[in-house]
Design a protein around this motif. Structure first.
Motif, PDB file in Angstrom:
ATOM      1  N   SER A   1     -74.270  23.192  25.827  1.00  0.00           N
ATOM      2  CA  SER A   1     -75.410  23.126  25.211  1.00  0.00           C
ATOM      3  C   SER A   1     -75.284  24.292  24.858  1.00  0.00           C
ATOM      4  O   SER A   1     -75.906  24.348  23.546  1.00  0.00           O
ATOM      5  CB  SER A   1     -76.491  24.061  26.563  1.00  0.00           C
ATOM      6  N   TYR A   2     -74.452  25.357  25.209  1.00  0.00           N
ATOM      7  CA  TYR A   2     -74.351  26.619  23.793  1.00  0.00           C
ATOM      8  C   TYR A   2     -73.616  25.626  21.905  1.00  0.00           C
ATOM      9  O   TYR A   2     -74.467  25.978  21.263  1.00  0.00           O
ATOM     10  CB  TYR A   2     -73.653  27.310  24.605  1.00  0.00           C
TER      11      TYR A   2
ATOM     12  N   SER B   1     -73.055  24.154  30.724  1.00  0.00           N
ATOM     13  CA  SER B   1     -74.418  25.481  30.274  1.00  0.00           C
ATOM     14  C   SER B   1     -73.338  25.332  28.323  1.00  0.00           C
ATOM     15  O   SER B   1     -73.642  25.769  27.233  1.00  0.00           O
ATOM     16  CB  SER B   1     -73.474  26.603  30.922  1.00  0.00           C
TER      17      SER B   1
END
Length: 576
Positions: free
Chosen positions: A530-531, A527
């Motif tokens: 991806s951010y 995560s």
């Protein structure tokens, strides 16, 4: 007798209209003597005059119409009233039939011998119109389809199989027997595929029929034949050409062979597979006539191309090009290699198969059966003192680790990976077994790409978005005020085999790994990666890039939705 066009001296006319200088005319006349081509073609080829301006001038001076074939809907049956040999020899086609005769599209409307000959053949008066030669040749390739010849040869081969109890290998003939019906049939199949710009040919036996399907612009178009029995003879012949075992029908086999089709050097990669009603054959067509596309011609936007160029010219690191099969990854990588191919650099490629032969580059073909796999070749390559390594595909943990370690020890490594987009590619390396710290240290950039179909210029028309498309537009416009945008679609015509599309164009996204992304890779934090990736300054997802083409009228919203469906849902959600 056909009405003779006005006599004009093209060179003098262009000089008098100040479209070229006297010096340019003399230079073109010298070139014409060497090439034997017509003066108009020579002037256009030298860049002295624009083709459209030249044809418009001819139209005015000869008092005949100029027809833009890109916007012209031709009738294949009408075109075929002229024998193909005549049409190609004179560079002519029938545009229209009127009660008082035929209108002919001609690359050289001053050719009175052509007009007289065709008037005799058609037994009706003819008039000339001027057309672009390149557009005319494209239409001849489409109009004179080999479908009827293929069906006729299939019937001939079926008759031979019924009349003879010969072994199939004998029916397939010797490899050099060019008169065998099966050879003639395959020749026509390949001619049809090459002229239609097909990337693959599929030969698929069904219960009662044989299907031959060509993949054109990513979509399969099929021809169904009732002569199912010929499938075995075709497969045997193709296996002989590829050096495969004709007696083995139970396991898949792979091979390749070369041939010349319509004056073009074609490399065929063949794969066979046992299916319910025989053996299915898929052939990938690689056209080497035009060679490797330079990086400037692969379709990457200029700003991204400069960033990519900067990355591949670094002294070390791993650069990935990702996407599904048939998305143009190899074209992009070879474009990069052609730019890096300098006398001072040692380049080694490890491929399966070697698709294009490049001078000065050591290219190694992987051969799994004898233990020559990606990992073993990579290890040997590192002892050859390379500066740049190209790994055809990272397939497993072993090849991934060797490529990553090579990029950390002074080598620039280029490779491909089968993933949906750039963001998931880095995590995919970890997923197949590479250590996170290796990926974080070695990986420098990822390019993801697709090919979207380009709208056919002959049948393009305005399009009103439906509810689903309007929702997608809202997401992909990302708050931009679009104003009045005229979206387009293709209605289908003979130019594009009634698909509405002709040709393809590349869609790219590029992700450069920064410190935040590298830290997330070290800790396997999906995560966080991806951010960080989605919020980096230059990153734009594939679907947004495809939407830009739709705004320009180059492709349809339907194609944008197809691209958007292939990437992760969160990519679209970024614009919401």
């Amino acid at each position: 007798m056909a009405q003779a066009p006005k006599k004009i001296r093209l060179g003098d006319l262009l000089v008098s209209k100040q479209m070229i200088s006297e010096a340019q005319l003399q230079h073109a006349l010298q070139e014409q003597k060497l090439s034997g081509r017509k003066l108009g073609h020579t002037l256009v080829e030298l860049g002295f005059v624009d083709e459209t301006e030249l044809l418009t001038l001819l139209s005015d001076q000869l008092d005949i119409p100029f027809v833009n074939l890109k916007q012209f809907r031709f009738d294949p049956d009408l075109v075929q009233k002229l024998p193909e040999t005549t049409a190609r020899r004179y560079r002519v086609m029938i545009l229209r039939e009127d009660p008082d005769g035929f209108l002919l599209g001609m690359a050289d409307p001053t050719d009175i011998f052509c007009l007289d000959d065709i008037e005799r053949q058609l037994d009706k008066p003819v008039k000339a119109a001027v057309v672009r030669e390149s557009d005319l040749l494209d239409i001849l390739d489409i109009a004179y389809t080999r479908a009827s010849e293929i069906a006729s040869l299939a019937g001939e081969l079926e008759d031979e199989l019924q009349e003879s109890a010969l072994d199939l290998a004998e029916v397939a003939g010797d490899v050099g027997d060019s008169d065998a019906p099966v050879v003639k049939l395959l020749q026509k199949i390949f001619e049809e595929a090459v002229n239609a710009r097909a990337s693959d040919v599929h030969i698929e036996p069904d219960e009662t029929v044989l299907r031959i399907r060509n993949r054109i612009d990513g979509v399969l178009l099929e021809q169904v034949m009732n002569e199912k029995r010929i499938a075995s003879a075709l497969v045997v012949r193709l296996k002989l050409m590829s050096g495969l075992d004709i007696s083995e029908k139970r396991i898949p086999q792979d091979g390749r062979f070369n041939l010349k089709v319509s004056g073009r050097n074609i490399d065929i990669r063949l794969s066979t597979m046992p299916v319910q009603f025989g053996e299915s054959v898929v052939m990938r067509i690689l056209d080497h006539t035009d060679g490797v596309l330079p990086l400037d011609k692969v379709g990457m936007p200029q700003a991204m191309r400069e960033r990519f160029r900067r990355m591949i010219n670094r002294p070390h690191g791993l650069v990935l090009v990702t996407g599904p099969t048939g998305s143009g990854k190899t074209t992009t990588l070879y474009g990069a290699l052609s730019e890096l191919n300098r006398p001072e650099s040692k380049i080694i490629t490890v491929e399966d198969p070697v698709e294009y032969r490049l001078p000065r580059i050591s290219q190694v073909q992987v051969h799994e059966r004898i233990g020559l796999n990606f990992a073993s070749v990579l290890r040997a390559s590192l002892r050859q003192d390379p500066d740049i390594l190209l790994v055809g595909e990272i397939r497993d943990a072993e090849s991934a680790e060797i490529a990553l370690r090579a990029s950390m020890t002074g080598h620039m490594v280029l490779s491909t990976l089968h993933t949906n987009d750039a963001i998931t590619s880095a995590m995919r390396l970890i997923d197949i077994g590479a250590d996170g710290y290796l990926v974080a240290t070695a990986l420098k950039a990822i390019v993801a790409q697709r090919l979207v179909r380009r709208l056919c210029s002959s049948c393009v028309q305005p399009h009103t978005p439906d509810a689903n498309e309007q929702q997608m537009i809202k997401v992909l416009s990302a708050g931009r005020a679009l104003g009045e945008v005229a979206f387009k679609t293709g209605s289908g015509c003979p130019h594009c085999h009634n698909t509405g599309y002709r040709g393809r164009i590349g869609v790219f996204e590029m992700l450069e790994i920064n410190n935040d992304m590298a830290e997330a890779l070290r800790t396997n934090d999906i995560s966080a990666f991806s951010y960080a990736a989605s919020h980096t300054r230059h990153f734009r997802p594939l679907s947004f890039a495809a939407f830009d083409y739709a705004l320009e009228g180059l492709t349809s919203l339907e194609e944008v939705m197809r691209i958007s469906a292939q990437v992760e849902d969160e990519v679209i959600d970024q614009g919401a």
